[in-house]
Design an enzyme around this catalytic site. Structure first.
Site, short mmCIF file in Angstrom:
data_model
loop_
_atom_site.label_atom_id
_atom_site.label_comp_id
_atom_site.label_asym_id
_atom_site.label_seq_id
_atom_site.Cartn_x
_atom_site.Cartn_y
_atom_site.Cartn_z
CE1 TYR A 146 -5.76 2.18 3.75
CE2 TYR A 146 -5.47 2.12 6.13
CZ TYR A 146 -6.27 1.94 5.02
OH TYR A 146 -7.56 1.51 5.18
CG ASP A 241 -2.28 9.21 9.09
OD1 ASP A 241 -2.38 8.83 10.27
OD2 ASP A 241 -2.89 8.67 8.14
CE LYS A 274 -3.05 1.72 13.54
NZ LYS A 274 -4.02 0.63 13.37
#
Length: 435
Positions: A146, A241, A274
């Site tokens: 994702y 990612d 994050k």
């Protein structure tokens, strides 16, 4: 607790009248496991309390950012000071430079960095940069990875080698995703064939080195090495990612883990989020100077954001990164995470429940399967009904894990040996009911 006294249920009813599904991000809705979402009232350390005042050991940590636990004193102090100075300016601040310096200091592959506000924005911008730098349109991604909800990335794989132009969300025209190729994670044959057929057209591979949205699935070392080699050979870029894994699995992020096994390994671009925001809305993407200087205002690839480098968010992220840079931080965190995973494995073995698990640094995942899956189709074989019973059994015993089979978990520095022991004991009780 009945509806008349359950504040979570009352709040959920109010929310559903005004917010689609009652939540502002789908997984929070408990649709995969059933029941009523817990509305968080406050959090501290390794715990949060819901609207009924019930305390839970928290293993999602805002889906990864809270690596220090909730409300770390020095992070809180930095945020409060920054808030007093001003919420947002729409102009540069020194702290943006300091955060960029801290990121680049720990990631040798990143010489320059652009701060943004979300992982979706960072991934979308990195891919735009890859396309702008290569002059190519096609991108390769992998089923189960994702990369945010940008249109070009909301694509699923089919039964063939690669699927082109099949969006997984309404509102995404096929024309938008016609250049997105979706391959099977850890499938060497497919990636070889994709480059043999389309190598001159591929701008980049974008990949989660440890996929955290099909629970916890690692890219094998041979697979990651071949991705790097093929990109180099064909003039494509390798985009890692690391929104989830960045500064979470190691101080040097997942790329440092692979660099230990693959001599000279570096991605061309890195996407972060994050942990670098410490719980505030902040993300970034970065890479070598010659690539990053193709971004506006220096180059032709446009990217902008009103709240990019927000002064309160950068204060939170900078304070967090300084804390985790302590030499003993990650060894201690990894030991806690391993202790949790080993305890869960032992408890499952005692009760005869099929179970496999893996972890790195402060990130973990487990499956109700006898062996660790290597791709999304294998993950899908897990028993979702049993997971739902496990989730609610743990929830009833004060342990909060992700309310979905396909999400990784997170341990923080604030979790104690007692927290882990209580979690394993709770899991053992629930495992006994799953046989």
């Amino acid at each position: 607790m009945d509806t008349a006294t359950d504040r979570n249920q009352q709040l959920f009813e109010r929310a559903r009248a005004l917010i689609p599904g009652g939540v502002n991000s789908p997984v929070r809705a408990f649709r995969a496991v059933g029941g009523t979402p817990r509305f968080v009232q406050r959090a501290e350390g390794a715990y949060f309390w819901d609207a009924n005042g019930t305390k839970y050991i928290d293993y999602i940590g805002s889906w990864g950012p809270m690596i220090l636990g909730h409300g770390h004193p020095r992070v809180l102090e930095a945020v409060l000071k920054a808030a007093h100075d001003g919420f947002s300016f729409g102009a540069p601040t020194e702290r943006e430079i300091e955060l960029a310096e801290e990121i680049c200091r720990h990631l040798p592959s990143v010489e320059m960095v652009r701060l943004v506000s979300s992982g979706t924005e960072a991934a979308m911008s990195a891919i735009r940069l890859a396309r702008g730098a290569t002059g190519r349109s096609r991108i390769v991604k992998f089923e189960g990875c994702y990369h945010g909800h940008a249109d070009a990335l909301l694509v699923k794989a089919g039964s063939g080698l690669a699927t082109f132009g099949h969006p997984t969300s309404a509102g995404v025209p096929a024309e938008v995703v016609q250049h997105t190729m979706v391959l099977e994670y850890n499938n060497l044959k497919q990636i070889e064939e994709a480059f043999a057929t389309h190598g001159k057209e591929i701008a980049c591979i974008v990949i989660e080195p440890i996929a955290g949205n099909m629970n916890f699935v690692r890219a094998s070392v041979p697979f990651m090495q071949r991705c790097r080699e093929l990109c180099t050979q064909h003039g494509a870029l390798l985009v890692l990612d690391e929104v989830m894994t960045g500064f979470r699995v190691a101080l040097g992020s997942a790329q440092s883990v692979y660099a230990k096994a693959i001599p000279g390994f570096r991605p061309d671009l890195t996407v972060l989020g994050k942990v670098i925001g410490g719980g505030m809305p902040l993300a970034a993407f970065g890479g070598p100077r010659d690539l990053m200087e193709r971004l506006a205002p220096l180059g032709p690839v446009y990217q902008a954001g009103t709240l990019s480098g927000n002064p309160v968010a950068t204060a939170c992220g900078l304070a967090t990164l300084k804390e985790i840079a302590d030499p003993g931080f990650f060894p201690a965190l990894a030991q806690k995470t391993r202790s949790l995973i080993d305890g869960l494995k032992a408890a499952a073995a005692e009760t005869g429940v099929p179970f496999s698990a893996d972890c790195e640094g402060g990130m973990f995942g487990f499956f109700l399967l006898p062996e660790l899956p290597q791709n999304y189709s294998a993950v899908m074989k897990s028993d979702s009904a049993a997971f739902g019973r496990l989730f609610h059994g743990l929830l009833d015993r004060g342990v909060y894990i992700a309310p979905a089979l396909y999400e990784a978990g997170f341990v923080s520095a604030a979790h104690t040996e007692d927290d882990i022991r209580l979690t394993v004991d709770a899991a053992r009780e629930v495992f006994k009911t799953l046989g």
